[in-house]
Design a protein around this motif. Structure first.
Motif, PDB file in Angstrom:
ATOM      1  N   SER A   1      62.808  70.887  58.466  1.00  0.00           N
ATOM      2  CA  SER A   1      63.010  72.315  58.663  1.00  0.00           C
ATOM      3  C   SER A   1      62.310  73.348  59.329  1.00  0.00           C
ATOM      4  CB  SER A   1      63.641  72.900  57.388  1.00  0.00           C
ATOM      5  OG  SER A   1      62.258  72.930  57.241  1.00  0.00           O
ATOM      6  N   VAL A   2      60.863  73.091  60.166  1.00  0.00           N
ATOM      7  CA  VAL A   2      59.531  74.073  60.560  1.00  0.00           C
ATOM      8  C   VAL A   2      59.436  72.554  62.058  1.00  0.00           C
ATOM      9  CG1 VAL A   2      58.983  74.730  58.169  1.00  0.00           C
ATOM     10  CG2 VAL A   2      57.616  73.251  59.100  1.00  0.00           C
ATOM     11  N   LYS A   3      59.904  71.914  61.764  1.00  0.00           N
ATOM     12  CA  LYS A   3      59.319  71.044  63.165  1.00  0.00           C
ATOM     13  C   LYS A   3      59.685  71.571  63.860  1.00  0.00           C
ATOM     14  CE  LYS A   3      58.926  66.257  61.902  1.00  0.00           C
ATOM     15  NZ  LYS A   3      59.495  64.899  62.468  1.00  0.00           N
ATOM     16  N   GLY A   4      58.924  71.502  65.213  1.00  0.00           N
ATOM     17  CA  GLY A   4      58.970  72.402  66.426  1.00  0.00           C
ATOM     18  C   GLY A   4      58.598  73.811  66.575  1.00  0.00           C
ATOM     19  N   ARG A   5      58.567  74.583  64.983  1.00  0.00           N
ATOM     20  CA  ARG A   5      58.187  75.561  65.272  1.00  0.00           C
ATOM     21  C   ARG A   5      57.056  76.088  65.132  1.00  0.00           C
ATOM     22  NH1 ARG A   5      61.777  78.413  62.682  1.00  0.00           N
ATOM     23  NH2 ARG A   5      61.906  77.123  60.766  1.00  0.00           N
ATOM     24  N   PHE A   6      56.080  75.682  64.105  1.00  0.00           N
ATOM     25  CA  PHE A   6      55.377  75.890  62.868  1.00  0.00           C
ATOM     26  C   PHE A   6      54.178  74.596  63.834  1.00  0.00           C
ATOM     27  CE2 PHE A   6      57.140  77.730  59.459  1.00  0.00           C
ATOM     28  CZ  PHE A   6      57.715  78.300  59.934  1.00  0.00           C
ATOM     29  N   ALA A   7      53.026  75.849  63.600  1.00  0.00           N
ATOM     30  CA  ALA A   7      51.876  73.939  64.616  1.00  0.00           C
ATOM     31  C   ALA A   7      51.019  74.347  63.529  1.00  0.00           C
ATOM     32  CB  ALA A   7      51.258  74.551  65.705  1.00  0.00           C
ATOM     33  N   ILE A   8      50.193  73.457  62.358  1.00  0.00           N
ATOM     34  CA  ILE A   8      49.371  74.141  61.792  1.00  0.00           C
ATOM     35  C   ILE A   8      48.009  73.162  62.786  1.00  0.00           C
ATOM     36  CG2 ILE A   8      49.624  71.394  61.006  1.00  0.00           C
ATOM     37  CD1 ILE A   8      48.547  72.368  57.923  1.00  0.00           C
ATOM     38  N   SER A   9      46.497  73.872  62.311  1.00  0.00           N
ATOM     39  CA  SER A   9      45.326  73.490  63.134  1.00  0.00           C
ATOM     40  C   SER A   9      43.906  73.816  62.304  1.00  0.00           C
ATOM     41  CB  SER A   9      45.795  73.867  64.239  1.00  0.00           C
ATOM     42  OG  SER A   9      45.383  75.333  64.497  1.00  0.00           O
ATOM     43  N   GLN A  10      43.568  73.032  62.736  1.00  0.00           N
ATOM     44  CA  GLN A  10      42.092  73.612  62.001  1.00  0.00           C
ATOM     45  C   GLN A  10      40.817  73.508  62.295  1.00  0.00           C
ATOM     46  OE1 GLN A  10      41.234  70.236  58.508  1.00  0.00           O
ATOM     47  NE2 GLN A  10      40.643  68.740  60.578  1.00  0.00           N
ATOM     48  N   ASP A  11      39.936  74.981  61.714  1.00  0.00           N
ATOM     49  CA  ASP A  11      38.456  74.684  62.528  1.00  0.00           C
ATOM     50  C   ASP A  11      37.947  74.066  61.514  1.00  0.00           C
ATOM     51  OD1 ASP A  11      36.118  75.605  63.386  1.00  0.00           O
ATOM     52  OD2 ASP A  11      36.730  77.437  64.463  1.00  0.00           O
ATOM     53  N   VAL A  12      37.399  72.970  61.839  1.00  0.00           N
ATOM     54  CA  VAL A  12      36.074  72.743  60.360  1.00  0.00           C
ATOM     55  C   VAL A  12      35.198  73.617  60.514  1.00  0.00           C
ATOM     56  CG1 VAL A  12      34.920  70.057  59.825  1.00  0.00           C
ATOM     57  CG2 VAL A  12      36.961  70.353  62.183  1.00  0.00           C
ATOM     58  N   GLU A  13      34.336  74.250  61.871  1.00  0.00           N
ATOM     59  CA  GLU A  13      33.011  74.834  61.445  1.00  0.00           C
ATOM     60  C   GLU A  13      33.268  75.915  60.456  1.00  0.00           C
ATOM     61  OE1 GLU A  13      29.845  77.270  64.418  1.00  0.00           O
ATOM     62  OE2 GLU A  13      31.374  75.764  65.647  1.00  0.00           O
ATOM     63  N   LYS A  14      34.876  76.398  60.931  1.00  0.00           N
ATOM     64  CA  LYS A  14      34.876  78.012  60.258  1.00  0.00           C
ATOM     65  C   LYS A  14      35.506  77.145  58.968  1.00  0.00           C
ATOM     66  CE  LYS A  14      35.689  80.440  64.488  1.00  0.00           C
ATOM     67  NZ  LYS A  14      37.056  81.398  65.191  1.00  0.00           N
ATOM     68  N   LYS A  15      35.143  76.287  58.718  1.00  0.00           N
ATOM     69  CA  LYS A  15      36.172  75.677  56.974  1.00  0.00           C
ATOM     70  C   LYS A  15      37.545  76.545  57.362  1.00  0.00           C
ATOM     71  CE  LYS A  15      31.617  74.978  54.621  1.00  0.00           C
ATOM     72  NZ  LYS A  15      31.416  75.171  53.885  1.00  0.00           N
ATOM     73  N   THR A  16      38.280  76.561  58.305  1.00  0.00           N
ATOM     74  CA  THR A  16      39.769  77.232  57.599  1.00  0.00           C
ATOM     75  C   THR A  16      40.764  76.137  59.080  1.00  0.00           C
ATOM     76  OG1 THR A  16      38.361  79.038  58.564  1.00  0.00           O
ATOM     77  CG2 THR A  16      40.689  79.173  58.437  1.00  0.00           C
ATOM     78  N   VAL A  17      41.996  76.127  57.961  1.00  0.00           N
ATOM     79  CA  VAL A  17      43.020  75.591  58.447  1.00  0.00           C
ATOM     80  C   VAL A  17      44.506  77.055  58.781  1.00  0.00           C
ATOM     81  CG1 VAL A  17      44.979  74.226  57.826  1.00  0.00           C
ATOM     82  CG2 VAL A  17      42.950  73.702  56.869  1.00  0.00           C
ATOM     83  N   TYR A  18      45.086  76.370  59.968  1.00  0.00           N
ATOM     84  CA  TYR A  18      45.470  77.592  60.196  1.00  0.00           C
ATOM     85  C   TYR A  18      47.244  77.656  60.261  1.00  0.00           C
ATOM     86  CZ  TYR A  18      41.862  79.427  62.404  1.00  0.00           C
ATOM     87  OH  TYR A  18      39.877  80.088  62.569  1.00  0.00           O
ATOM     88  N   LEU A  19      48.076  77.870  59.848  1.00  0.00           N
ATOM     89  CA  LEU A  19      50.089  78.108  60.176  1.00  0.00           C
ATOM     90  C   LEU A  19      50.620  79.022  61.348  1.00  0.00           C
ATOM     91  CD1 LEU A  19      52.057  75.863  59.580  1.00  0.00           C
ATOM     92  CD2 LEU A  19      52.672  77.588  57.318  1.00  0.00           C
ATOM     93  N   GLN A  20      50.201  78.540  62.362  1.00  0.00           N
ATOM     94  CA  GLN A  20      51.058  79.105  63.657  1.00  0.00           C
ATOM     95  C   GLN A  20      52.668  79.054  63.134  1.00  0.00           C
ATOM     96  OE1 GLN A  20      49.709  80.961  65.794  1.00  0.00           O
ATOM     97  NE2 GLN A  20      51.505  81.753  66.450  1.00  0.00           N
TER      98      GLN A  20
END
Length: 128
Positions: free
Chosen positions: A65-84
């Motif tokens: 349902s979100v494929k192509g619209r949402f993007a998940i990523s991570q910043d290992v140094e900041k210990k953070t995962v994002y959801l665009q």
């Protein structure tokens, strides 16, 4: 102990964009293995998996349902995962939760019972 905290939830118009974050503190799984995922729950609905990322290599997974619209990523140094979240619709409204597990199978299965670590959630409201 691993603690997760979400941030960035907001009200957004349909067709807009929003990025929410999940920041971890405490022990991080050895060798970067494990999985971090986003779940969401709308009022009166069951909680559902949205996306996940394999910590060791950043491999993403999305529910259809979100494929192509949402993007998940991570910043290992900041210990953070994002959801665009791009081009969200009212169906994307809900409380978004960050979850983590040391196991890899739940990364694509998105079975919440296998995620022992959870944040408290951040609210995303999409208006049309």
């Amino acid at each position: 102990q691993v603690q997760l905290e979400e941030s960035g939830g907001d009200s957004v118009q349909a067709g807009g964009s929003l990025r929410i974050s999940c920041t971890a503190s405490g022990y991080i799984f050895g060798r970067g293995r494990g999985c971090v995922a986003w779940f969401r729950q709308a009022p009166g609905k069951e909680r559902e998996g949205v996306a996940s990322i394999t910590s060791v290599d950043g491999a993403p997974y999305y529910t259809d349902s979100v494929k192509g619209r949402f993007a998940i990523s991570q910043d290992v140094e900041k210990k953070t995962v994002y959801l665009q979240m791009n081009n969200p619709g009212p169906e994307d409204t809900g409380m978004y939760y960050c979850a983590a597990t040391p196991y890899l199978n739940p990364c694509t299965a998105l079975v919440e019972g296998y995620f022992p670590y959870w944040g408290r959630g951040t609210q995303v409201s999409v208006s049309s």
